[in-house]
Design a protein around this motif. Structure first.
Motif, PDB file in Angstrom:
ATOM      1  N   THR A 185       0.848  -1.187   0.000  1.00 28.63           N
ATOM      2  CA  THR A 185       0.000   0.000   0.000  1.00 28.63           C
ATOM      3  C   THR A 185       0.888   1.243   0.000  1.00 28.63           C
ATOM      4  N   ARG A 186       0.274   2.383  -0.211  1.00 36.46           N
ATOM      5  CA  ARG A 186       1.006   3.648  -0.148  1.00 36.46           C
ATOM      6  C   ARG A 186       1.634   3.805   1.240  1.00 36.46           C
ATOM      7  N   ASN A 187       0.882   3.464   2.285  1.00 34.94           N
ATOM      8  CA  ASN A 187       1.403   3.553   3.645  1.00 34.94           C
ATOM      9  C   ASN A 187       2.583   2.601   3.855  1.00 34.94           C
ATOM     10  N   ASP A 188       2.493   1.389   3.325  1.00 33.92           N
ATOM     11  CA  ASP A 188       3.617   0.447   3.417  1.00 33.92           C
ATOM     12  C   ASP A 188       4.877   1.066   2.822  1.00 33.92           C
ATOM     13  N   MET A 189       4.746   1.688   1.665  1.00 32.71           N
ATOM     14  CA  MET A 189       5.901   2.272   0.992  1.00 32.71           C
ATOM     15  C   MET A 189       6.434   3.469   1.774  1.00 32.71           C
ATOM     16  N   PHE A 190       5.544   4.280   2.323  1.00 34.00           N
ATOM     17  CA  PHE A 190       5.959   5.414   3.138  1.00 34.00           C
ATOM     18  C   PHE A 190       6.777   4.931   4.334  1.00 34.00           C
ATOM     19  N   LEU A 191       6.257   3.950   5.074  1.00 38.89           N
ATOM     20  CA  LEU A 191       6.967   3.435   6.248  1.00 38.89           C
ATOM     21  C   LEU A 191       8.294   2.794   5.858  1.00 38.89           C
ATOM     22  N   TRP A 192       8.305   2.061   4.752  1.00 35.49           N
ATOM     23  CA  TRP A 192       9.529   1.403   4.297  1.00 35.49           C
ATOM     24  C   TRP A 192      10.590   2.426   3.905  1.00 35.49           C
ATOM     25  N   LEU A 193      10.196   3.438   3.137  1.00 35.81           N
ATOM     26  CA  LEU A 193      11.143   4.475   2.711  1.00 35.81           C
ATOM     27  C   LEU A 193      11.676   5.256   3.911  1.00 35.81           C
ATOM     28  N   ARG A 194      10.782   5.630   4.828  1.00 34.75           N
ATOM     29  CA  ARG A 194      11.205   6.383   6.008  1.00 34.75           C
ATOM     30  C   ARG A 194      12.199   5.580   6.843  1.00 34.75           C
ATOM     31  N   GLU A 195      11.929   4.297   7.022  1.00 32.17           N
ATOM     32  CA  GLU A 195      12.845   3.452   7.794  1.00 32.17           C
ATOM     33  C   GLU A 195      14.169   3.256   7.069  1.00 32.17           C
ATOM     34  N   ARG A 196      14.116   3.066   5.773  1.00 29.60           N
ATOM     35  CA  ARG A 196      15.347   2.898   4.994  1.00 29.60           C
ATOM     36  C   ARG A 196      16.229   4.143   5.090  1.00 29.60           C
ATOM     37  N   ILE A 197      15.620   5.309   4.969  1.00 29.68           N
ATOM     38  CA  ILE A 197      16.369   6.565   5.079  1.00 29.68           C
ATOM     39  C   ILE A 197      16.927   6.719   6.488  1.00 29.68           C
ATOM     40  N   ARG A 198      16.124   6.430   7.504  1.00 34.10           N
ATOM     41  CA  ARG A 198      16.575   6.535   8.879  1.00 34.10           C
ATOM     42  C   ARG A 198      17.735   5.582   9.163  1.00 34.10           C
ATOM     43  N   ALA A 199      17.673   4.368   8.626  1.00 32.25           N
ATOM     44  CA  ALA A 199      18.741   3.387   8.832  1.00 32.25           C
ATOM     45  C   ALA A 199      20.063   3.867   8.230  1.00 32.25           C
ATOM     46  N   GLU A 200      19.986   4.551   7.095  1.00 36.14           N
ATOM     47  CA  GLU A 200      21.192   5.054   6.433  1.00 36.14           C
ATOM     48  C   GLU A 200      21.631   6.412   6.969  1.00 36.14           C
ATOM     49  N   ASN A 201      20.729   7.106   7.658  1.00 34.41           N
ATOM     50  CA  ASN A 201      20.994   8.454   8.181  1.00 34.41           C
ATOM     51  C   ASN A 201      20.426   8.553   9.595  1.00 34.41           C
ATOM     52  N   PRO A 202      21.076   7.946  10.585  1.00 36.93           N
ATOM     53  CA  PRO A 202      20.518   7.897  11.943  1.00 36.93           C
ATOM     54  C   PRO A 202      20.225   9.262  12.552  1.00 36.93           C
ATOM     55  N   GLU A 203      20.875  10.308  12.055  1.00 37.35           N
ATOM     56  CA  GLU A 203      20.610  11.652  12.579  1.00 37.35           C
ATOM     57  C   GLU A 203      19.182  12.110  12.298  1.00 37.35           C
ATOM     58  N   PHE A 204      18.445  11.393  11.426  1.00 37.18           N
ATOM     59  CA  PHE A 204      17.066  11.738  11.122  1.00 37.18           C
ATOM     60  C   PHE A 204      16.063  10.908  11.924  1.00 37.18           C
ATOM     61  N   THR A 205      16.535  10.138  12.909  1.00 37.86           N
ATOM     62  CA  THR A 205      15.633   9.388  13.778  1.00 37.86           C
ATOM     63  C   THR A 205      14.717  10.367  14.506  1.00 37.86           C
ATOM     64  N   GLY A 206      13.428  10.155  14.404  1.00 34.04           N
ATOM     65  CA  GLY A 206      12.450  11.031  15.038  1.00 34.04           C
ATOM     66  C   GLY A 206      12.145  12.304  14.267  1.00 34.04           C
ATOM     67  N   ALA A 207      12.638  12.408  13.036  1.00 35.81           N
ATOM     68  CA  ALA A 207      12.421  13.619  12.235  1.00 35.81           C
ATOM     69  C   ALA A 207      10.956  13.769  11.834  1.00 35.81           C
ATOM     70  N   ASN A 208      10.564  15.013  11.621  1.00 38.00           N
ATOM     71  CA  ASN A 208       9.231  15.318  11.110  1.00 38.00           C
ATOM     72  C   ASN A 208       9.205  15.119   9.603  1.00 38.00           C
ATOM     73  N   VAL A 209       8.111  14.569   9.113  1.00 36.00           N
ATOM     74  CA  VAL A 209       7.920  14.447   7.668  1.00 36.00           C
ATOM     75  C   VAL A 209       7.315  15.758   7.183  1.00 36.00           C
ATOM     76  N   VAL A 210       8.030  16.425   6.298  1.00 36.94           N
ATOM     77  CA  VAL A 210       7.577  17.701   5.747  1.00 36.94           C
ATOM     78  C   VAL A 210       6.835  17.484   4.432  1.00 36.94           C
ATOM     79  N   PHE A 211       7.298  16.498   3.657  1.00 32.06           N
ATOM     80  CA  PHE A 211       6.685  16.243   2.353  1.00 32.06           C
ATOM     81  C   PHE A 211       6.884  14.782   1.992  1.00 32.06           C
ATOM     82  N   PHE A 212       5.838  14.180   1.394  1.00 31.77           N
ATOM     83  CA  PHE A 212       5.932  12.820   0.863  1.00 31.77           C
ATOM     84  C   PHE A 212       5.082  12.728  -0.389  1.00 31.77           C
ATOM     85  N   SER A 213       5.679  12.184  -1.436  1.00 31.22           N
ATOM     86  CA  SER A 213       4.952  11.956  -2.679  1.00 31.22           C
ATOM     87  C   SER A 213       5.382  10.601  -3.230  1.00 31.22           C
TER      88      SER A 213
END
Length: 80
Positions: free
Chosen positions: A46-74
């Motif tokens: 689902t769109r939500n599955d992809m959002f969660l997967w992308l956010r986690e993938r980015i966080r795993a590669e960039n730990p400084e973004f743990t807990g970051a606010n989502v400003v935009f998603f498309s």
């Protein structure tokens, strides 16, 4: 009245992924970043599955973004 939807996959979308995404994260007053690329979701994703997967993938590669606010998603089909 019935409607038919035809999905046309061009070689470009097969090579680069069926969907294009843009995700911007912000740690207020500290750091912000935007990621973009292509991805091909699984057949039951689902769109939500992809959002969660992308956010986690980015966080795993960039730990400084743990807990970051989502400003935009498309997430859109990768075609014109």
């Amino acid at each position: 009245m019935s409607s038919q939807t035809e999905q046309n996959t061009t070689p470009a979308t097969q090579q680069y992924g069926s969907h294009h995404y843009v995700l911007t994260l912000d740690m207020p007053g500290r750091i912000a970043g935007t990621w973009h690329g292509t991805v091909t979701p699984g057949p039951t994703s689902t769109r939500n599955d992809m959002f969660l997967w992308l956010r986690e993938r980015i966080r795993a590669e960039n730990p400084e973004f743990t807990g970051a606010n989502v400003v935009f998603f498309s997430l859109e089909p990768n075609r014109l």
